[in-house]
Write a protein that holds these residues in place. Structure first.
Motif, PDB file in Angstrom:
ATOM      1  N   ALA A   1       5.575 -17.278  -2.888  1.00  0.00           N
ATOM      2  CA  ALA A   1       6.568 -16.352  -2.343  1.00  0.00           C
ATOM      3  C   ALA A   1       7.036 -15.337  -3.382  1.00  0.00           C
ATOM      4  N   HIS A   2       7.160 -15.754  -4.647  1.00  0.00           N
ATOM      5  CA  HIS A   2       7.616 -14.834  -5.698  1.00  0.00           C
ATOM      6  C   HIS A   2       6.571 -13.759  -5.972  1.00  0.00           C
ATOM      7  N   LEU A   3       5.320 -14.160  -6.010  1.00  0.00           N
ATOM      8  CA  LEU A   3       4.252 -13.182  -6.229  1.00  0.00           C
ATOM      9  C   LEU A   3       4.124 -12.252  -5.034  1.00  0.00           C
ATOM     10  N   GLU A   4       4.274 -12.791  -3.840  1.00  0.00           N
ATOM     11  CA  GLU A   4       4.244 -11.981  -2.619  1.00  0.00           C
ATOM     12  C   GLU A   4       5.338 -10.915  -2.649  1.00  0.00           C
ATOM     13  N   ARG A   5       6.536 -11.311  -2.998  1.00  0.00           N
ATOM     14  CA  ARG A   5       7.671 -10.388  -3.051  1.00  0.00           C
ATOM     15  C   ARG A   5       7.456  -9.325  -4.129  1.00  0.00           C
ATOM     16  N   ALA A   6       6.944  -9.739  -5.272  1.00  0.00           N
ATOM     17  CA  ALA A   6       6.701  -8.778  -6.355  1.00  0.00           C
ATOM     18  C   ALA A   6       5.639  -7.756  -5.948  1.00  0.00           C
ATOM     19  N   LEU A   7       4.573  -8.210  -5.305  1.00  0.00           N
ATOM     20  CA  LEU A   7       3.533  -7.278  -4.889  1.00  0.00           C
ATOM     21  C   LEU A   7       4.032  -6.336  -3.798  1.00  0.00           C
ATOM     22  N   ARG A   8       4.861  -6.822  -2.899  1.00  0.00           N
ATOM     23  CA  ARG A   8       5.440  -5.941  -1.884  1.00  0.00           C
ATOM     24  C   ARG A   8       6.268  -4.844  -2.535  1.00  0.00           C
ATOM     25  N   ARG A   9       7.063  -5.207  -3.536  1.00  0.00           N
ATOM     26  CA  ARG A   9       7.899  -4.213  -4.220  1.00  0.00           C
ATOM     27  C   ARG A   9       7.053  -3.215  -4.996  1.00  0.00           C
ATOM     28  N   ILE A  10       5.994  -3.686  -5.625  1.00  0.00           N
ATOM     29  CA  ILE A  10       5.113  -2.786  -6.375  1.00  0.00           C
ATOM     30  C   ILE A  10       4.412  -1.820  -5.432  1.00  0.00           C
ATOM     31  N   VAL A  11       3.936  -2.306  -4.293  1.00  0.00           N
ATOM     32  CA  VAL A  11       3.286  -1.437  -3.312  1.00  0.00           C
ATOM     33  C   VAL A  11       4.278  -0.406  -2.779  1.00  0.00           C
ATOM     34  N   LEU A  12       5.489  -0.840  -2.476  1.00  0.00           N
ATOM     35  CA  LEU A  12       6.506   0.086  -1.982  1.00  0.00           C
ATOM     36  C   LEU A  12       6.846   1.148  -3.027  1.00  0.00           C
ATOM     37  N   ALA A  13       7.020   0.725  -4.280  1.00  0.00           N
ATOM     38  CA  ALA A  13       7.333   1.679  -5.350  1.00  0.00           C
ATOM     39  C   ALA A  13       6.179   2.661  -5.554  1.00  0.00           C
ATOM     40  N   GLY A  14       4.949   2.173  -5.534  1.00  0.00           N
ATOM     41  CA  GLY A  14       3.790   3.053  -5.688  1.00  0.00           C
ATOM     42  C   GLY A  14       3.672   4.043  -4.545  1.00  0.00           C
ATOM     43  N   ALA A  15       3.924   3.574  -3.314  1.00  0.00           N
ATOM     44  CA  ALA A  15       3.860   4.472  -2.163  1.00  0.00           C
ATOM     45  C   ALA A  15       4.937   5.545  -2.258  1.00  0.00           C
ATOM     46  N   LEU A  16       6.132   5.163  -2.669  1.00  0.00           N
ATOM     47  CA  LEU A  16       7.205   6.147  -2.813  1.00  0.00           C
ATOM     48  C   LEU A  16       6.893   7.162  -3.904  1.00  0.00           C
ATOM     49  N   LEU A  17       6.325   6.692  -5.008  1.00  0.00           N
ATOM     50  CA  LEU A  17       5.955   7.626  -6.084  1.00  0.00           C
ATOM     51  C   LEU A  17       4.896   8.614  -5.625  1.00  0.00           C
ATOM     52  N   VAL A  18       3.873   8.119  -4.938  1.00  0.00           N
ATOM     53  CA  VAL A  18       2.790   8.999  -4.484  1.00  0.00           C
ATOM     54  C   VAL A  18       3.311   9.999  -3.455  1.00  0.00           C
ATOM     55  N   LEU A  19       4.209   9.553  -2.584  1.00  0.00           N
ATOM     56  CA  LEU A  19       4.748  10.470  -1.576  1.00  0.00           C
ATOM     57  C   LEU A  19       5.756  11.463  -2.150  1.00  0.00           C
TER      58      LEU A  19
ATOM     59  N   TRP B   1      -4.214   3.587  -8.995  1.00  0.00           N
ATOM     60  CA  TRP B   1      -3.471   2.579  -9.746  1.00  0.00           C
ATOM     61  C   TRP B   1      -2.080   2.332  -9.186  1.00  0.00           C
ATOM     62  N   LEU B   2      -1.493   3.340  -8.551  1.00  0.00           N
ATOM     63  CA  LEU B   2      -0.142   3.180  -8.009  1.00  0.00           C
ATOM     64  C   LEU B   2      -0.122   2.544  -6.623  1.00  0.00           C
ATOM     65  N   LEU B   3      -1.195   2.706  -5.862  1.00  0.00           N
ATOM     66  CA  LEU B   3      -1.172   2.242  -4.488  1.00  0.00           C
ATOM     67  C   LEU B   3      -2.375   1.365  -4.125  1.00  0.00           C
ATOM     68  N   ALA B   4      -3.576   1.795  -4.414  1.00  0.00           N
ATOM     69  CA  ALA B   4      -4.767   1.059  -3.960  1.00  0.00           C
ATOM     70  C   ALA B   4      -4.944  -0.277  -4.677  1.00  0.00           C
ATOM     71  N   MET B   5      -4.736  -0.310  -5.982  1.00  0.00           N
ATOM     72  CA  MET B   5      -4.898  -1.566  -6.711  1.00  0.00           C
ATOM     73  C   MET B   5      -3.839  -2.602  -6.344  1.00  0.00           C
ATOM     74  N   PRO B   6      -2.548  -2.226  -6.242  1.00  0.00           N
ATOM     75  CA  PRO B   6      -1.583  -3.229  -5.775  1.00  0.00           C
ATOM     76  C   PRO B   6      -1.862  -3.703  -4.345  1.00  0.00           C
ATOM     77  N   LEU B   7      -2.324  -2.801  -3.472  1.00  0.00           N
ATOM     78  CA  LEU B   7      -2.663  -3.212  -2.111  1.00  0.00           C
ATOM     79  C   LEU B   7      -3.835  -4.190  -2.098  1.00  0.00           C
ATOM     80  N   SER B   8      -4.843  -3.946  -2.926  1.00  0.00           N
ATOM     81  CA  SER B   8      -5.979  -4.872  -2.973  1.00  0.00           C
ATOM     82  C   SER B   8      -5.568  -6.210  -3.597  1.00  0.00           C
ATOM     83  N   SER B   9      -4.633  -6.198  -4.532  1.00  0.00           N
ATOM     84  CA  SER B   9      -4.128  -7.451  -5.093  1.00  0.00           C
ATOM     85  C   SER B   9      -3.360  -8.250  -4.053  1.00  0.00           C
ATOM     86  N   TRP B  10      -2.591  -7.547  -3.251  1.00  0.00           N
ATOM     87  CA  TRP B  10      -1.832  -8.196  -2.193  1.00  0.00           C
ATOM     88  C   TRP B  10      -2.783  -8.801  -1.158  1.00  0.00           C
ATOM     89  N   TRP B  11      -3.845  -8.062  -0.846  1.00  0.00           N
ATOM     90  CA  TRP B  11      -4.857  -8.552   0.094  1.00  0.00           C
ATOM     91  C   TRP B  11      -5.568  -9.770  -0.486  1.00  0.00           C
TER      92      TRP B  11
END
Length: 112
Positions: free
Chosen positions: A20-38, A56-66
């Motif tokens: 759950a902790h890793l899941e939450r961290a990856l969700r936050r990283i993906v959200l932060a990367g998406a906000l930065l890119v947008l 590096w900001l969006l695709a890699m965290p998304l693939s890690s989450w997957w």
């Protein structure tokens, strides 16, 4: 102890739930990367050291989450009232055939 049903789209009863902790961290990283890119045009560009920043900001965290979910895809629920008998199919027309192209015999090919 009864197993609770998960509402997660990636749920698979045969596998263990991800941390759950890793899941939450990856969700936050993906959200932060998406906000930065947008929000920042510079984050949509490329760097000489890192290459494409959206990678590096969006695709890699998304693939890690997957990968955390063991590369599972969400289950598609069939629409009510659709099954093999009610689906419309194309007519059973003949398979398309290739036409033979006449082959030029003898002579030299024309140069363009």
């Amino acid at each position: 102890m009864p197993r609770l049903q998960s509402r997660n789209a990636f749920a698979n009863p045969g596998r263990q739930a991800p941390d759950a902790h890793l899941e939450r961290a990856l969700r936050r990283i993906v959200l932060a990367g998406a906000l930065l890119v947008l929000a920042l045009p510079a984050a949509r560009g490329a760097s000489a050291w890192f290459g494409a920043l959206p990678l590096w900001l969006l695709a890699m965290p998304l693939s890690s989450w997957w990968a955390l979910h063991h590369f599972r895809l969400p289950r598609l629920q069939p629409r009510p009232g659709t099954n093999a008998a009610t689906r419309k199919r194309r007519g059973h027309a003949a398979q398309a055939r290739r036409r033979r192209v006449p082959v030029a015999r003898g002579g030299v090919a024309n140069a363009a």
